[in-house]
Scaffold this motif. Structure first.
Motif, mmCIF file in Angstrom:
data_model
loop_
_atom_site.group_PDB
_atom_site.id
_atom_site.type_symbol
_atom_site.label_atom_id
_atom_site.label_comp_id
_atom_site.label_asym_id
_atom_site.label_seq_id
_atom_site.Cartn_x
_atom_site.Cartn_y
_atom_site.Cartn_z
ATOM 1 N N UNK A 21 15.961 -4.511 1.151
ATOM 2 C CA UNK A 21 16.290 -5.921 1.302
ATOM 3 C C UNK A 21 16.435 -6.510 -0.101
ATOM 4 N N UNK A 22 17.435 -7.361 -0.247
ATOM 5 C CA UNK A 22 17.743 -7.867 -1.579
ATOM 6 C C UNK A 22 17.519 -9.370 -1.660
ATOM 7 N N UNK A 36 6.459 -12.150 4.508
ATOM 8 C CA UNK A 36 6.879 -11.637 5.807
ATOM 9 C C UNK A 36 6.399 -12.624 6.863
ATOM 10 N N UNK A 37 7.260 -12.862 7.840
ATOM 11 C CA UNK A 37 6.905 -13.792 8.918
ATOM 12 C C UNK A 37 7.229 -13.144 10.257
ATOM 13 N N UNK A 38 6.187 -12.887 11.024
ATOM 14 C CA UNK A 38 6.393 -12.379 12.369
ATOM 15 C C UNK A 38 6.679 -13.545 13.295
ATOM 16 N N UNK A 39 7.222 -13.252 14.459
ATOM 17 C CA UNK A 39 7.675 -14.290 15.387
ATOM 18 C C UNK A 39 6.554 -15.275 15.706
ATOM 19 N N UNK A 40 6.820 -16.556 15.440
ATOM 20 C CA UNK A 40 5.872 -17.606 15.776
ATOM 21 C C UNK A 40 4.643 -17.662 14.899
ATOM 22 N N UNK A 41 4.665 -16.940 13.807
ATOM 23 C CA UNK A 41 3.497 -16.889 12.924
ATOM 24 C C UNK A 41 3.774 -17.576 11.592
ATOM 25 N N UNK A 42 2.714 -17.680 10.789
ATOM 26 C CA UNK A 42 2.871 -18.199 9.441
ATOM 27 C C UNK A 42 3.397 -17.127 8.510
ATOM 28 N N UNK A 43 3.482 -17.469 7.231
ATOM 29 C CA UNK A 43 4.005 -16.542 6.244
ATOM 30 C C UNK A 43 2.887 -15.675 5.675
ATOM 31 N N UNK A 44 3.181 -14.403 5.597
ATOM 32 C CA UNK A 44 2.230 -13.446 5.033
ATOM 33 C C UNK A 44 2.726 -13.040 3.655
ATOM 34 N N UNK A 45 1.945 -13.283 2.628
ATOM 35 C CA UNK A 45 2.321 -12.942 1.256
ATOM 36 C C UNK A 45 2.408 -11.425 1.101
ATOM 37 N N UNK A 46 3.433 -10.964 0.420
ATOM 38 C CA UNK A 46 3.594 -9.534 0.162
ATOM 39 C C UNK A 46 3.416 -9.203 -1.321
ATOM 40 N N UNK A 47 4.250 -9.820 -2.176
ATOM 41 C CA UNK A 47 4.250 -9.457 -3.584
ATOM 42 C C UNK A 47 4.807 -10.610 -4.412
ATOM 43 N N UNK A 48 4.365 -10.682 -5.677
ATOM 44 C CA UNK A 48 4.729 -11.782 -6.559
ATOM 45 C C UNK A 48 5.066 -11.223 -7.931
ATOM 46 N N UNK A 49 6.212 -11.619 -8.469
ATOM 47 C CA UNK A 49 6.642 -11.263 -9.816
ATOM 48 C C UNK A 49 6.633 -12.519 -10.672
ATOM 49 N N UNK A 50 6.105 -12.402 -11.876
ATOM 50 C CA UNK A 50 6.129 -13.515 -12.816
ATOM 51 C C UNK A 50 6.549 -12.987 -14.172
ATOM 52 N N UNK A 66 7.393 -1.282 -1.087
ATOM 53 C CA UNK A 66 7.449 -1.400 -2.539
ATOM 54 C C UNK A 66 8.522 -2.409 -2.904
ATOM 55 N N UNK A 67 8.423 -2.936 -4.103
ATOM 56 C CA UNK A 67 9.422 -3.897 -4.549
ATOM 57 C C UNK A 67 9.590 -3.771 -6.043
ATOM 58 N N UNK A 68 10.772 -4.080 -6.494
ATOM 59 C CA UNK A 68 11.020 -4.127 -7.921
ATOM 60 C C UNK A 68 11.905 -5.317 -8.230
ATOM 61 N N UNK A 69 11.840 -5.701 -9.491
ATOM 62 C CA UNK A 69 12.654 -6.813 -9.959
ATOM 63 C C UNK A 69 13.291 -6.382 -11.265
ATOM 64 N N UNK A 70 14.586 -6.229 -11.231
ATOM 65 C CA UNK A 70 15.304 -5.696 -12.386
ATOM 66 C C UNK A 70 15.787 -6.818 -13.284
ATOM 67 N N UNK A 71 15.532 -6.668 -14.573
ATOM 68 C CA UNK A 71 16.029 -7.643 -15.539
ATOM 69 C C UNK A 71 15.505 -9.038 -15.322
ATOM 70 N N UNK A 72 14.386 -9.156 -14.639
ATOM 71 C CA UNK A 72 13.808 -10.469 -14.422
ATOM 72 C C UNK A 72 14.596 -11.347 -13.489
ATOM 73 N N UNK A 73 15.508 -10.731 -12.704
ATOM 74 C CA UNK A 73 16.323 -11.545 -11.811
ATOM 75 C C UNK A 73 16.268 -11.002 -10.386
ATOM 76 N N UNK A 74 17.255 -10.197 -10.010
ATOM 77 C CA UNK A 74 17.359 -9.696 -8.637
ATOM 78 C C UNK A 74 16.158 -8.828 -8.278
ATOM 79 N N UNK A 75 15.723 -8.964 -7.031
ATOM 80 C CA UNK A 75 14.608 -8.153 -6.545
ATOM 81 C C UNK A 75 15.025 -7.406 -5.290
#
Lengths: 116, 111
Positions: A21-22, A36-50, A66-75
């Motif tokens: 997913x981009x 991530x948000x399951x149906x009818x639920x709140x938001x579940x935090x996954x990962x944070x880049x700073x 897993x997740x990555x963020x290239x060049x400080x932009x697209x993830x």
């Protein structure tokens, strides 16, 4: 564009397949979040880049995620060997402020993932 | 345990009435934010209130924060059918910058 964009908007996959997913954050925003948000639920935090700091991965539910963020932009958020319980809307957000500041977040439209 | 728990879970009112939603949290916070979500997709930021503020206004929105009770309320005055959406509160803990969201309140404004 002016806002956060995500692709694809919808993804249907078979159990066991890998998916990517981009997220394109707002230009210049240093912080990027995945939720991530399951149906009818709140938001579940996954990962944070700073900026160039090591990401906060504390919300990833398993090592299949897993997740990555290239060049400080697209993830890219990758889910390996998808399971039916991974079905949810995956939301990305970006912010131009980091820790200790008012961190209003701007959200993308999300990717709806369905694992059959 | 869930931070930013909203109540009620669902609220149905008539157009023109006021809508009040409440949020409670458990830890010390840097700020509390309210977001709106239409049709289960992207969230839109409504208002942010800092821990040293007690009340804030933005158009038809009024937010209060009581840090001693660890609670906040969102008031929408003179509601409109277009206000129908899910409303989430989210807190930023003093120890970090990521938001922790509650389960949300589903507001329905009937024409």
């Amino acid at each position: 564009g002016a806002g956060v964009s995500q692709s694809p908007s919808n993804k249907v996959t078979e159990k066991g397949k890998d998916v990517e997913l981009r997220c394109d954050p707002i230009s210049g925003h240093t912080a990027l979040y995945w939720y991530r948000q399951s149906l009818g639920q709140g938001l579940e935090f996954l990962i944070y880049f700073q900026g160039n700091s090591a990401p906060d991965k504390s919300g990833l539910p398993s090592d299949r995620f897993s997740a990555e963020r290239t060049g400080g932009s697209v993830s890219t958020l990758t889910i390996q060997r998808t399971q039916q319980e991974d079905s949810a809307v995956y939301l990305c957000a970006s912010s131009n402020r980091g820790a200790g500041a008012d961190n209003e977040q701007f959200f993308g439209p999300g990717t709806r993932l369905t694992v059959l | 345990s869930q931070q930013g728990e909203e109540d009620p879970q669902a609220l149905s009112i008539q157009e023109g009435e006021n809508a009040t939603m409440n949020c409670s949290y458990k830890t010390s916070i840097n700020n509390l934010q309210w977001y709106r979500q239409n049709s289960g997709r992207g969230l839109v930021h409504l208002i942010l209130i800092r821990s040293n503020e007690r009340e804030k206004h933005s158009g038809r929105l009024r937010v209060t924060l009581d840090t001693s009770k660890k609670s906040s309320s969102l008031l929408i005055t003179a509601s409109r059918a277009a206000d129908t959406a899910s409303y989430f509160c989210a807190v930023t803990k003093t120890s970090g910058s990521r938001l922790t969201f509650g389960e949300g309140t589903q507001l329905t404004v009937n024409p």
